[in-house]
Design an enzyme around this catalytic site. Structure first.
Site, mmCIF file in Angstrom:
data_model
loop_
_atom_site.group_PDB
_atom_site.id
_atom_site.type_symbol
_atom_site.label_atom_id
_atom_site.label_comp_id
_atom_site.label_asym_id
_atom_site.label_seq_id
_atom_site.Cartn_x
_atom_site.Cartn_y
_atom_site.Cartn_z
ATOM 1 N N GLY A 47 0.820 -1.211 0.000
ATOM 2 C CA GLY A 47 0.000 0.000 0.000
ATOM 3 C C GLY A 47 0.846 1.249 0.000
ATOM 4 O O GLY A 47 2.071 1.189 0.036
ATOM 5 N N GLU A 63 0.106 0.322 -6.375
ATOM 6 C CA GLU A 63 0.966 -0.100 -5.270
ATOM 7 C C GLU A 63 1.283 -1.595 -5.345
ATOM 8 O O GLU A 63 2.409 -2.012 -5.069
ATOM 9 C CB GLU A 63 0.299 0.231 -3.927
ATOM 10 C CG GLU A 63 0.274 1.719 -3.592
ATOM 11 C CD GLU A 63 1.660 2.283 -3.301
ATOM 12 O OE1 GLU A 63 2.594 1.490 -3.042
ATOM 13 O OE2 GLU A 63 1.807 3.523 -3.333
ATOM 14 N N GLU A 67 5.095 -2.643 -5.601
ATOM 15 C CA GLU A 67 5.703 -3.279 -4.434
ATOM 16 C C GLU A 67 5.816 -4.796 -4.540
ATOM 17 O O GLU A 67 6.651 -5.403 -3.868
ATOM 18 C CB GLU A 67 4.929 -2.909 -3.175
ATOM 19 C CG GLU A 67 5.006 -1.425 -2.842
ATOM 20 C CD GLU A 67 4.405 -1.081 -1.495
ATOM 21 O OE1 GLU A 67 4.787 -0.050 -0.933
ATOM 22 O OE2 GLU A 67 3.559 -1.858 -0.996
ATOM 23 N N PRO A 84 -6.614 8.339 14.914
ATOM 24 C CA PRO A 84 -5.658 9.456 14.810
ATOM 25 C C PRO A 84 -4.194 9.055 14.956
ATOM 26 O O PRO A 84 -3.320 9.667 14.360
ATOM 27 C CB PRO A 84 -6.094 10.381 15.956
ATOM 28 C CG PRO A 84 -7.542 10.084 16.152
ATOM 29 C CD PRO A 84 -7.691 8.617 15.892
ATOM 30 N N ASP A 85 -3.915 8.006 15.740
ATOM 31 C CA ASP A 85 -2.518 7.641 16.005
ATOM 32 C C ASP A 85 -2.091 6.375 15.263
ATOM 33 O O ASP A 85 -1.107 5.737 15.630
ATOM 34 C CB ASP A 85 -2.303 7.446 17.505
ATOM 35 C CG ASP A 85 -3.209 6.358 18.082
ATOM 36 O OD1 ASP A 85 -4.126 5.886 17.360
ATOM 37 O OD2 ASP A 85 -3.017 5.969 19.248
ATOM 38 N N GLU A 116 11.174 -6.942 0.026
ATOM 39 C CA GLU A 116 10.772 -8.304 -0.317
ATOM 40 C C GLU A 116 9.260 -8.348 -0.468
ATOM 41 O O GLU A 116 8.538 -7.500 0.076
ATOM 42 C CB GLU A 116 11.181 -9.302 0.780
ATOM 43 C CG GLU A 116 12.663 -9.479 0.990
ATOM 44 C CD GLU A 116 12.955 -10.487 2.097
ATOM 45 O OE1 GLU A 116 12.318 -11.577 2.093
ATOM 46 O OE2 GLU A 116 13.787 -10.187 2.964
#
Length: 233
Positions: A47, A63, A67, A84-85, A116
């Protein structure tokens, strides 16, 4: 409500949960090892940030290509994660997508900010970065619920298969045993699979098993209108 004094600094990312199926190894999930901060060299879901000019779906597809070196034809939106965190860099909202593929159809190749790319059995996972363990748990729950009302397997099994192959697929998806007699009765009553006038080669001293195939037209109808296998699996 007035919005004149509201200040937002929210960024948007996408995460892709790609489940792979292999008859020998069961259900796996595609993970990448991060090359950049935060969580350098930790495993994570593929992502990244959404570009201004692309849709969420396009970002997820890009992505995966960047990736892990793979292209997935269809990913279904799963959920939006926005604590939020959840990301130490900033306030970041992630829109997660998931899909189920035949893992042997893909050759993984890590690039860009992934060191990887690898398939992991869903029961033997490494520690995951960010809140990706929570995202993966949500995806597994959705997948297990989905197979009770939508047929899954046409893309994952061989064109001709033993009925036990279909049973094993559902047991591995569900992570538990099923009532095999009721399962077969229900599947056959739906017209989802057709018994062929062919048998698989006998293994060792075993009897050759009957072969089956999916009724493509019925399969597509059931994908649209759904069914109820819940009480029988």
């Amino acid at each position: 409500m007035s919005t004149q004094n509201i200040s937002q600094h929210i960024k948007v990312t996408v995460d892709a949960i790609v489940f792979g199926y292999n008859q020998e190894q069961g259900i796996s999930v595609l993970l990448i090892k991060r090359k950049i901060e935060p969580y350098t060299l930790q495993w994570a879901l593929p992502g990244g940030f959404v570009h201004d000019e692309e849709t969420l779906e396009e970002a997820a597809e890009r992505e995966l290509k960047e990736e892990a070196g793979i292209s997935i034809n269809y990913l279904e939106q799963l959920f939006t994660f926005g604590k939020p965190d959840r990301d130490p860099r900033a306030r970041i909202i992630s829109v997660a997508y998931f899909g189920l593929v035949k893992s042997t159809d893909f050759s993984l190749f890590a690039a860009t900010d992934a060191a990887e790319a690898q398939w992991f059995n869903i029961y033997e996972l490494p520690q995951l970065a960010f809140d990706h363990a929570e995202i993966l748990h949500k995806a597994i729950e959705r997948l297990r619920a989905k197979i009770t009302y939508e047929p899954i397997g046409f893309e994952l099994l061989n064109r001709k298969f033993l009925f036990s192959d279909l049973e094993q697929l559902y047991m591995k998806l569900l992570g538990r045993e099923i009532d095999r007699r009721n399962f077969k009765r229900k599947v056959m009553s739906l017209g989802l699979v057709v018994e062929l006038n062919e048998k698989a080669p006998a293994l060792a001293a075993g009897r050759p098993g009957k072969l089956y195939s999916f009724d493509k037209e019925k399969y597509q109808q059931l994908k649209i209108k759904g069914f109820d296998l819940d009480k029988l699996i």
